[in-house]
Design a protein around this motif. Structure first.
Motif, short mmCIF file in Angstrom:
data_model
loop_
_atom_site.label_atom_id
_atom_site.label_comp_id
_atom_site.label_asym_id
_atom_site.label_seq_id
_atom_site.Cartn_x
_atom_site.Cartn_y
_atom_site.Cartn_z
N ALA A 1 -57.90 91.31 6.75
CA ALA A 1 -57.67 91.09 5.32
C ALA A 1 -58.98 90.81 4.59
O ALA A 1 -59.18 91.26 3.45
CB ALA A 1 -56.70 89.93 5.13
N LEU A 2 -59.89 90.07 5.25
CA LEU A 2 -61.17 89.76 4.62
C LEU A 2 -62.00 91.02 4.43
O LEU A 2 -62.58 91.24 3.36
CB LEU A 2 -61.93 88.75 5.48
CG LEU A 2 -63.31 88.32 4.95
CD1 LEU A 2 -63.18 87.66 3.58
CD2 LEU A 2 -64.00 87.38 5.94
N THR B 1 -63.85 95.39 0.17
CA THR B 1 -63.95 96.72 -0.43
C THR B 1 -63.62 96.70 -1.92
O THR B 1 -63.86 97.70 -2.62
CB THR B 1 -62.98 97.70 0.27
OG1 THR B 1 -61.62 97.26 0.05
CG2 THR B 1 -63.25 97.75 1.77
N LEU B 2 -63.09 95.57 -2.40
CA LEU B 2 -62.73 95.47 -3.81
C LEU B 2 -63.74 94.68 -4.64
O LEU B 2 -63.54 94.49 -5.84
CB LEU B 2 -61.35 94.79 -3.96
CG LEU B 2 -60.15 95.54 -3.38
CD1 LEU B 2 -58.89 94.70 -3.53
CD2 LEU B 2 -59.98 96.88 -4.07
N ALA C 1 -55.36 99.37 -5.55
CA ALA C 1 -55.25 98.84 -4.19
C ALA C 1 -56.55 98.97 -3.42
O ALA C 1 -57.41 99.81 -3.73
CB ALA C 1 -54.12 99.55 -3.45
N SER C 2 -56.69 98.14 -2.40
CA SER C 2 -57.84 98.22 -1.50
C SER C 2 -57.68 99.40 -0.55
O SER C 2 -56.67 100.13 -0.59
CB SER C 2 -57.97 96.92 -0.71
OG SER C 2 -56.76 96.67 0.01
N VAL C 3 -58.67 99.60 0.33
CA VAL C 3 -58.66 100.75 1.22
C VAL C 3 -57.44 100.73 2.14
O VAL C 3 -56.74 101.73 2.32
CB VAL C 3 -59.96 100.80 2.06
CG1 VAL C 3 -59.88 101.91 3.12
CG2 VAL C 3 -61.16 101.00 1.15
N LEU D 1 -53.96 96.19 1.55
CA LEU D 1 -53.52 94.81 1.76
C LEU D 1 -53.68 93.97 0.50
O LEU D 1 -53.05 92.91 0.39
CB LEU D 1 -54.32 94.18 2.91
CG LEU D 1 -54.22 94.89 4.27
CD1 LEU D 1 -55.06 94.15 5.31
CD2 LEU D 1 -52.77 95.01 4.70
N TRP D 2 -54.52 94.41 -0.41
CA TRP D 2 -54.78 93.66 -1.64
C TRP D 2 -54.71 94.59 -2.85
O TRP D 2 -54.95 95.78 -2.76
CB TRP D 2 -56.19 93.01 -1.61
CG TRP D 2 -56.41 92.06 -0.49
CD1 TRP D 2 -56.94 92.34 0.73
CD2 TRP D 2 -56.08 90.67 -0.49
NE1 TRP D 2 -56.99 91.21 1.50
CE2 TRP D 2 -56.46 90.16 0.77
CE3 TRP D 2 -55.54 89.80 -1.43
CZ2 TRP D 2 -56.30 88.83 1.12
CZ3 TRP D 2 -55.37 88.47 -1.09
CH2 TRP D 2 -55.74 88.00 0.16
N MET D 3 -54.37 93.95 -3.98
CA MET D 3 -54.48 94.62 -5.27
C MET D 3 -55.49 93.85 -6.10
O MET D 3 -55.41 92.62 -6.20
CB MET D 3 -53.13 94.63 -6.00
CG MET D 3 -52.04 95.42 -5.32
SD MET D 3 -52.22 97.20 -5.53
CE MET D 3 -51.77 97.36 -7.24
N ARG D 4 -56.44 94.58 -6.64
CA ARG D 4 -57.39 93.93 -7.54
C ARG D 4 -56.92 94.14 -8.98
O ARG D 4 -56.63 95.25 -9.40
CB ARG D 4 -58.79 94.50 -7.39
CG ARG D 4 -59.77 93.84 -8.36
CD ARG D 4 -61.18 94.26 -8.16
NE ARG D 4 -62.06 93.64 -9.14
CZ ARG D 4 -63.38 93.78 -9.18
NH1 ARG D 4 -63.98 94.53 -8.27
NH2 ARG D 4 -64.09 93.18 -10.10
N GLN D 5 -56.86 93.05 -9.72
CA GLN D 5 -56.46 93.11 -11.13
C GLN D 5 -57.66 92.80 -12.00
O GLN D 5 -58.29 91.76 -11.86
CB GLN D 5 -55.34 92.11 -11.40
CG GLN D 5 -54.85 92.12 -12.85
CD GLN D 5 -53.58 91.30 -13.02
OE1 GLN D 5 -52.60 91.49 -12.31
NE2 GLN D 5 -53.62 90.36 -13.96
#
Length: 442
Positions: free
Chosen positions: A44-45, A50-51, A139-141, A144-148
């Motif tokens: 996850a880290l 990547t974001l 979304a990340s690669v 697992l994450w969404m950057r807002q």
């Protein structure tokens, strides 16, 4: 900048959570759980890293002037500097009185590419507003994450009456098809002064055909005579409580304002001067008569942020202001609504004092719902009689008859009247104006 975990990351975390629930019964699972936690944390880290760099740039194009009750386009442009495709979700901050067609919006950006998406805003109230910040998510690669991200911006907008109707009229006029909108072709002025030759329309009388020009041009051609120009039209717009009633989601006041705008545009095209006076218990706005394109712009700027108030209408105030500010004979168009004898007597008393000095035209709104209730007992009525009591039918019929008596009193006082549903007001008003011009009554 904000990072939001996705459902994919939550699903991964469920696995060690299940192992943690089983460790009291199987202690050997503790090391496996810790190792799995560490692996998921590291994964996850790395995915979050990547974001850290924001590859998106946002831009918004919105008209400075929006039309009330219409779908007005807004274009969002997104550029990507990422070396991979991105799926992006977009959302704009909009004021409460403006309804977006779709939020959030989704689009897919190619690597190092750009894309545009269009949505629409439908304003429900006139005035000055602004569109707020823009929001985007991607979304990340590994997903697992969404950057807002949030782009702080302010785009001022003004919500005007239905200005698109004016553009529609202009387009039809350029094509010599005013008849499609308001039968304008058959309502040209009398044979006073030649204006131009034009192609024959279906509603044109045969006596208007110029046979010499027809032979020369090899198609039917008619002569057109101009109406008398440089006359004055003044709209009296009631801003009282009764004009807050709605039809088709728009108040009677806004229907009247849209009709006034179209009337001003049509009158300005014929060379007349147009002004407006808005009132309730006091004068709320005044736009002195003007001609040409300036007339419509002046009228819009005077009343675009004007709204009806929950106060009683004082007709005396309006007619006193009219007496002071209008010395020249004019077509006085009164937009109002009456529901009781007190208001009706005040309206008739002031309107009947106008003939002789001005030409009065009173516009009253017909209530289609009440008319339908009154017509329910007639053959072909659209309302289910079983759902109505005799009292409701009688009340509706009495209201309709009372309104017809009001219209009759105005007519016998020498006042032109227009009693029409709000949705049909604009074409009916333009037709009546053109008829008055054609008959040279002003």
């Amino acid at each position: 900048m904000k990072f939001v975990p996705t459902s994919r990351l939550v699903a991964l975390l469920v696995v060690p959570l299940g192992l943690a629930a089983a460790t009291p019964f199987v202690p050997t699972l503790t090391k496996t759980m810790v190792a799995l936690d560490a692996a998921i944390f590291a994964l996850a880290l790395m995915d979050a890293l990547t974001l850290l760099r924001n590859p998106l740039s946002l831009h918004r194009r919105v008209p400075r002037v929006l039309s009330l009750g219409r779908d007005n386009p807004v274009t969002l442009e997104v550029r990507s500097q990422a070396k991979r495709p991105l799926r992006v979700w977009l959302k704009d901050d909009v004021p409460d009185s403006v309804e977006p067609s779709q939020q959030p919006l989704q689009l897919t950006l190619p690597a190092l590419g750009r894309a545009e998406v269009v949505y629409h805003l439908r304003p429900t109230r006139r005035g000055a507003y602004e569109l707020g910040d823009q929001h985007a998510r991607y979304a990340s690669v590994l997903g697992l994450w969404m950057r807002q991200i949030r782009r702080a911006t302010r785009d001022p907008i003004r919500v005007y009456p239905d200005v698109r109707a004016v553009r529609t009229y202009d387009l039809l006029a350029k094509q010599n098809r005013e008849a499609l909108l308001a039968r304008a072709a058959r309502l040209r002025g009398g044979e006073n002064e030649f204006e131009r030759l034009r192609d024959h329309l279906r509603d044109d009388p045969y006596r208007a055909i110029d046979w010499k020009a027809t032979a020369r041009r090899q198609r039917l051609t008619v002569k057109e005579y101009q109406k008398e120009r440089d006359q004055t039209v003044i709209c009296l717009l009631d801003c009282g409580r009764l004009m807050t009633a709605e039809s088709d989601g728009i108040s009677h006041f806004d229907h009247a304002l849209n009709a006034s705008l179209m009337l001003a545009h049509v009158a300005a095209r014929t060379g007349d001067q147009v002004g407006l006076l808005a009132f309730d218990h006091r004068v709320r706005a005044f736009s002195p008569p003007a001609s040409g394109a300036r007339a419509t712009r002046q009228l819009i700027n005077a009343v675009y942020d004007l709204h009806p108030e929950l106060v009683e209408t004082d007709y005396g105030c309006a007619f006193e202001a009219l007496e002071q500010r209008m010395r020249k004979r004019a077509l006085v168009v009164m937009f109002t609504q009456v529901v009781d004898d007190v208001g009706e007597r005040a309206l008739v008393r002031h309107m009947r004092a106008l003939p002789g000095r001005h030409l009065p035209l009173c516009v009253l709104f017909r209530d289609d719902d009440i008319q339908a209730l009154a017509d329910a007992a007639l053959p072909g009525g659209k309302v289910d009689l079983k759902s109505l009591s005799l009292h409701e039918q009688a009340a509706a019929a009495e209201t309709v008859l009372w309104r017809e008596r009001v219209v009759g009193r105005l007519k016998t006082s020498g006042v032109f009247t227009l009693h029409t549903p709000a949705a049909k007001l604009t074409p009916a008003l333009v037709n009546r104006y053109l008829e008055i011009k054609a008959r040279q009554l002003l």
